[in-house]
Design a protein around this motif. Structure first.
Motif, PDB file in Angstrom:
ATOM      1  N   ARG A   1     -82.983 -97.789 -76.834  1.00  0.00           N
ATOM      2  CA  ARG A   1     -82.613 -99.197 -76.969  1.00  0.00           C
ATOM      3  C   ARG A   1     -83.051-100.009 -75.753  1.00  0.00           C
ATOM      4  NH1 ARG A   1     -76.585 -97.649 -79.160  1.00  0.00           N
ATOM      5  NH2 ARG A   1     -77.205 -97.112 -81.308  1.00  0.00           N
ATOM      6  N   ILE A   2     -82.933 -99.414 -74.568  1.00  0.00           N
ATOM      7  CA  ILE A   2     -83.358-100.115 -73.355  1.00  0.00           C
ATOM      8  C   ILE A   2     -84.864-100.353 -73.380  1.00  0.00           C
ATOM      9  CG2 ILE A   2     -83.574 -99.925 -70.850  1.00  0.00           C
ATOM     10  CD1 ILE A   2     -80.928 -98.381 -70.848  1.00  0.00           C
ATOM     11  N   VAL A   3     -85.613 -99.305 -73.721  1.00  0.00           N
ATOM     12  CA  VAL A   3     -87.069 -99.424 -73.771  1.00  0.00           C
ATOM     13  C   VAL A   3     -87.491-100.430 -74.835  1.00  0.00           C
ATOM     14  CG1 VAL A   3     -89.201 -98.190 -74.330  1.00  0.00           C
ATOM     15  CG2 VAL A   3     -87.497 -97.121 -72.858  1.00  0.00           C
TER      16      VAL A   3
ATOM     17  N   LEU B   1     -89.567-103.816 -74.029  1.00  0.00           N
ATOM     18  CA  LEU B   1     -90.875-104.013 -74.648  1.00  0.00           C
ATOM     19  C   LEU B   1     -90.903-105.296 -75.486  1.00  0.00           C
ATOM     20  CD1 LEU B   1     -91.858-100.408 -75.795  1.00  0.00           C
ATOM     21  CD2 LEU B   1     -92.891-101.743 -73.956  1.00  0.00           C
ATOM     22  N   THR B   2     -89.817-105.560 -76.203  1.00  0.00           N
ATOM     23  CA  THR B   2     -89.755-106.776 -77.016  1.00  0.00           C
ATOM     24  C   THR B   2     -89.799-108.017 -76.144  1.00  0.00           C
ATOM     25  OG1 THR B   2     -88.466-105.628 -78.720  1.00  0.00           O
ATOM     26  CG2 THR B   2     -88.421-108.025 -78.733  1.00  0.00           C
ATOM     27  N   PHE B   3     -89.015-108.023 -75.075  1.00  0.00           N
ATOM     28  CA  PHE B   3     -88.972-109.174 -74.181  1.00  0.00           C
ATOM     29  C   PHE B   3     -90.337-109.426 -73.536  1.00  0.00           C
ATOM     30  CE2 PHE B   3     -88.352-111.125 -70.025  1.00  0.00           C
ATOM     31  CZ  PHE B   3     -87.551-112.216 -70.333  1.00  0.00           C
TER      32      PHE B   3
ATOM     33  N   ALA C   1     -91.808-101.280 -79.972  1.00  0.00           N
ATOM     34  CA  ALA C   1     -90.360-101.464 -79.921  1.00  0.00           C
ATOM     35  C   ALA C   1     -89.752-101.355 -81.318  1.00  0.00           C
ATOM     36  CB  ALA C   1     -90.036-102.816 -79.296  1.00  0.00           C
ATOM     37  N   ILE C   2     -90.414-101.938 -82.297  1.00  0.00           N
ATOM     38  CA  ILE C   2     -89.963-101.808 -83.684  1.00  0.00           C
ATOM     39  C   ILE C   2     -90.030-100.354 -84.132  1.00  0.00           C
ATOM     40  CG2 ILE C   2     -90.477-102.447 -86.081  1.00  0.00           C
ATOM     41  CD1 ILE C   2     -91.605-105.083 -84.997  1.00  0.00           C
ATOM     42  N   TYR C   3     -91.088 -99.689 -83.732  1.00  0.00           N
ATOM     43  CA  TYR C   3     -91.373 -98.314 -84.152  1.00  0.00           C
ATOM     44  C   TYR C   3     -90.255 -97.355 -83.741  1.00  0.00           C
ATOM     45  CZ  TYR C   3     -94.342 -94.179 -84.878  1.00  0.00           C
ATOM     46  OH  TYR C   3     -94.874 -92.991 -85.301  1.00  0.00           O
ATOM     47  N   ILE C   4     -89.647 -97.584 -82.573  1.00  0.00           N
ATOM     48  CA  ILE C   4     -88.608 -96.675 -82.082  1.00  0.00           C
ATOM     49  C   ILE C   4     -87.210 -97.216 -82.335  1.00  0.00           C
ATOM     50  CG2 ILE C   4     -90.126 -95.717 -80.321  1.00  0.00           C
ATOM     51  CD1 ILE C   4     -88.706 -97.458 -78.251  1.00  0.00           C
TER      52      ILE C   4
END
Length: 482
Positions: A281-283, A287-289, A340-343
């Motif tokens: 969730r942190i990663v 990555l999204t930001f 980010a979506i992938y994980i």
């Protein structure tokens, strides 16, 4: 008369909305596939529509502020500027091309069906051109017919510079227009240029990207997974050096799609991600930001704002010289967001909701029809249908007047209607686009699929199950995973 409860009527109405059709448990339903991909495709197509609206009537959104000394508008801020300033939608399409084209062959090979994997690659590579070319050609013919009927006159006389640029100017005779039609079909699939709907420029690089994927899959079928990753990285870095401004990110995005498609079948990676939920969730959040910030790099005048000027300076160190920096930053940002979506299972679930799946189903049709509808129907809404008043500027003898540079002096452009008309017209036009796309998906796409199937049945050899078994000892060998 039998009483019907309002709740029953509401349930029936909701269940029969366009995006509520189908049952994921039924064989053949499109939602039984990798659903989040379809949702992402729906978002990408809608972003393309928003981008072209901004390009046509508010091009200043492509810069970090209207002028060098002006205060940035809210829609020009980082993050909020992404839907309006272009590039990200087509970049997502390039990724999806690699991901979807690789999904089935990799799955078959990893299950030990190597012959089936090669068969899928061969048939998919054959089907891909007609499945793109047939509907695109129908869209070309429709746009050509509308042009002959004068449908683009209003766009060519409007105060919208981009509509004037993208709307076709007719030749001085119908015979020349007849000759121009096959010429535009040829250039669409050789140079990417199409006078009647310039949005089709992306179809050629997407077709090339899909063929690159099929060649890559064939060449790496028997390579171990760890070495396939090295090949993916090498090819990604190779295309990183490509400075062709129109297609420079398509190959990289396609390779990235193949990489994630292959990784989706790697059990060790999936277990690692599942075991580290907090870290995941942190990663994903970081990555999204960062990805959203990077993808918002201005397409015009990045030097006008401090944050974008810093990105411009950094670009000289991370990108090769002579490239389109905006496209490169968009591709880099999209790759971060997609991973980010992938994980993130929760984000995948969101992208798999019925509404986004419905948008994804219409995505290709939206891409084909929205450009022509923008320069015809929307321009009629915003400027009137007649294209008047428009009086030629002539001298006393009735001859055209030319300026000092030899350019013909034209009448003043027709001004756009009041803001309240624009506010009503654009949502109505978007609804019309998706209605036409729905009709296209329902009638045109199945027809193109049937034609493609008939061509395939006509030119292909006898089906494998009826033919003599080929002497291929590798058919029982799975794609190496270690």
């Amino acid at each position: 008369m039998e009483y019907i409860q309002p709740s029953f009527l509401y349930t029936r109405l909701v269940d029969n909305l366009p995006w509520k059709g189908g049952d994921p448990s039924v064989k053949g339903d499109p939602r039984k596939s990798v659903k989040w991909i379809d949702g992402l495709r729906g978002i990408a197509s809608f972003l393309v529509v928003l981008t072209h609206l901004a390009r046509a009537w508010d091009y200043d959104l492509f810069a970090p502020r209207d002028t060098q000394d002006a205060t940035p508008r809210v829609l020009q801020w980082p993050f909020l500027r992404i839907p309006w300033q272009g590039r990200i939608g087509v970049t997502i399409f390039a990724f999806l091309t690699g991901y979807v084209c690789a999904l089935k062959p990799i799955k078959q090979s990893r299950n030990g069906d190597t012959l089936g994997s090669f068969t899928s690659i061969g048939k998919s590579a054959f089907r891909r051109p007609p499945r793109l070319i047939l509907p695109a050609t129908i869209a070309l013919i429709i746009s050509w017919v509308m042009a002959q009927c004068g449908a683009f006159i209003v766009a060519n006389r409007s105060d919208c510079w981009w509509c004037r640029y993208a709307a076709p100017d007719l030749e001085d005779s119908f015979w020349k227009e007849l000759l121009r039609l096959p010429g535009n079909f040829l250039t669409t699939w050789t140079t990417g240029y199409m006078a009647y709907d310039d949005h089709q420029w992306a179809l050629l690089p997407l077709l090339k990207a899909s063929m690159l994927v099929y060649v890559l899959l064939s060449a790496t079928m028997f390579v171990k997974f760890r070495y396939r990753l090295a090949i993916y990285l090498g090819m990604f870095l190779y295309f990183h050096q490509d400075a062709a401004k129109d297609t420079e990110t398509f190959q990289m995005q396609a390779i990235y799609g193949v990489f994630l498609s292959d990784l989706s079948y790697e059990t060790a990676f999936k277990e690692f991600v599942e075991e580290h939920r907090i870290g995941r969730r942190i990663v994903a959040g970081l990555l999204t930001f960062v990805g959203l910030f990077i993808a918002g790099y201005p397409g015009e005048h990045p030097e006008w704002s401090t944050w974008s000027n810093i990105m411009l300076t950094v670009s000289h160190y991370i990108f090769p010289p002579g490239v389109n920096i905006g496209k490169r930053y968009s591709a880099l940002g999209v790759d971060m967001i997609i991973f980010a979506i992938y994980i993130s299972p929760s984000t995948k679930d969101f992208l798999s909701n019925s509404l986004l799946l419905w948008f994804g189903k219409q995505s290709f049709a939206v891409y084909l029809v929205h450009g022509t509808l923008l320069r015809t129907v929307l321009c009629w809404m915003l400027y009137g249908i007649t294209g008047q008043p428009w009086e030629e500027v002539v001298d006393e003898s009735g001859n055209p007047i030319y300026d000092e540079d030899g350019n013909r002096v034209l009448p003043p452009w027709i001004q756009i209607r009041p803001p309240w008309v624009v506010a009503l017209s654009i949502p109505a036009w978007i609804a019309l686009v998706y209605f036409c796309a729905t009709m296209w998906t329902k009638y045109v796409d199945p027809m193109c699929a049937r034609i493609t199937q008939k061509i395939e049945n006509w030119v292909f050899q006898e089906d494998e199950k009826d033919a003599a078994p080929p002497p291929l000892p590798m058919t029982s060998l799975p794609m190496p995973t270690a």
